[in-house]
Design a protein around this motif. Sequence first.
Motif, PDB file in Angstrom:
ATOM      1  N   GLN A  81      13.014  36.526  -1.387  1.00  0.00           N
ATOM      2  CA  GLN A  81      14.108  35.592  -1.653  1.00  0.00           C
ATOM      3  C   GLN A  81      15.253  35.789  -0.673  1.00  0.00           C
ATOM      4  N   GLN A  82      15.563  37.039  -0.374  1.00  0.00           N
ATOM      5  CA  GLN A  82      16.638  37.313   0.580  1.00  0.00           C
ATOM      6  C   GLN A  82      16.281  36.792   1.968  1.00  0.00           C
TER       7      GLN A  82
ATOM      8  N   HIS B   5      16.808  26.059  -3.994  1.00  0.00           N
ATOM      9  CA  HIS B   5      17.341  26.708  -2.795  1.00  0.00           C
ATOM     10  C   HIS B   5      17.074  25.890  -1.529  1.00  0.00           C
TER      11      HIS B   5
ATOM     12  N   TRP C 134      14.244  34.336   2.587  1.00  0.00           N
ATOM     13  CA  TRP C 134      14.308  32.877   2.513  1.00  0.00           C
ATOM     14  C   TRP C 134      15.740  32.378   2.662  1.00  0.00           C
ATOM     15  N   ARG C 135      16.687  32.996   1.946  1.00  0.00           N
ATOM     16  CA  ARG C 135      18.080  32.561   2.020  1.00  0.00           C
ATOM     17  C   ARG C 135      18.605  32.671   3.449  1.00  0.00           C
TER      18      ARG C 135
ATOM     19  N   HIS D 179      19.634  29.325   5.453  1.00  0.00           N
ATOM     20  CA  HIS D 179      21.010  29.174   5.938  1.00  0.00           C
ATOM     21  C   HIS D 179      21.012  28.872   7.433  1.00  0.00           C
TER      22      HIS D 179
END
Length: 262
Positions: free
Chosen positions: A196-197, A230, A199-200, A204
């Motif tokens: 998840q990190q 997201h 992906w973020r 971004h």
Amino acid sequence: MQQLVSQPFQQRSAGAAETVDVERVLAGWTVWPVFEQGDRNRCAGGVLWPQGAASEPFGMDDLAPVEAVEQAAAATRAALCLLEQVPSPMWVAVPVHPGALLMPRGWWRPLSRQLPDLAAARERAGARLLFAVAQHPLLHEADPGLLRNLAALHGLALCVQPLIPSTLREVLPWPVSRLLLGVESCAGIDCDQALQQQWRFLAHGAAQLNLPITALGVGSDSALAWLRRHGCSEVGGSHLHEALPAEHFSALVGKAMSSCVA
């Protein structure tokens, strides 16, 4: 509703009508459908894939440059035929092994003999034809001019497999218009905090570069929900729809459009 083109489609060359046997051209290819917001009634496009190859995009086989060129030419021809059958703005992504980028003339010249009017077919396809290139050491040996020429008329997508932070550094030198994420980049994303990190971080940076992200490895409703929250607007994968023979893709599109109208 825009009427889908029936097989075989017709192209004109030097004032004479010629036909391409679409069923024969599409034989041996499958399509992984991609849907807007995970809605099976809103098909956004599809990823063309050889039958019998890796079961999920983008586990590309290790091909010699000559084999890569032959596959790229055949896939491009199939994609051009497929795009004649589905309405705009639906897109079709062609998997291109980086080895094919080392021999561009061998890629396009066969198509000029196989299609009645290659230039016209490419113009009609425009940005709806995406060339999907995987991260690979050979990509750094490709002619930058070739990549710019492909991106000028069509689209260039980078296949991200697995999800790694260095992806954005890979993207910067190239005229990429989309990121395509395979199974390794999405599997378990709803419960894997490290993924998840990553992906973020990727999402971004992609937003800053105005790059849409298409996730092709969605395996559950939970993963789909996480991705939608997201910023992933286009998704695909076996959980939504299995790959289907390329000649059946236009029927799937027509069914989805009929459901929307109804």
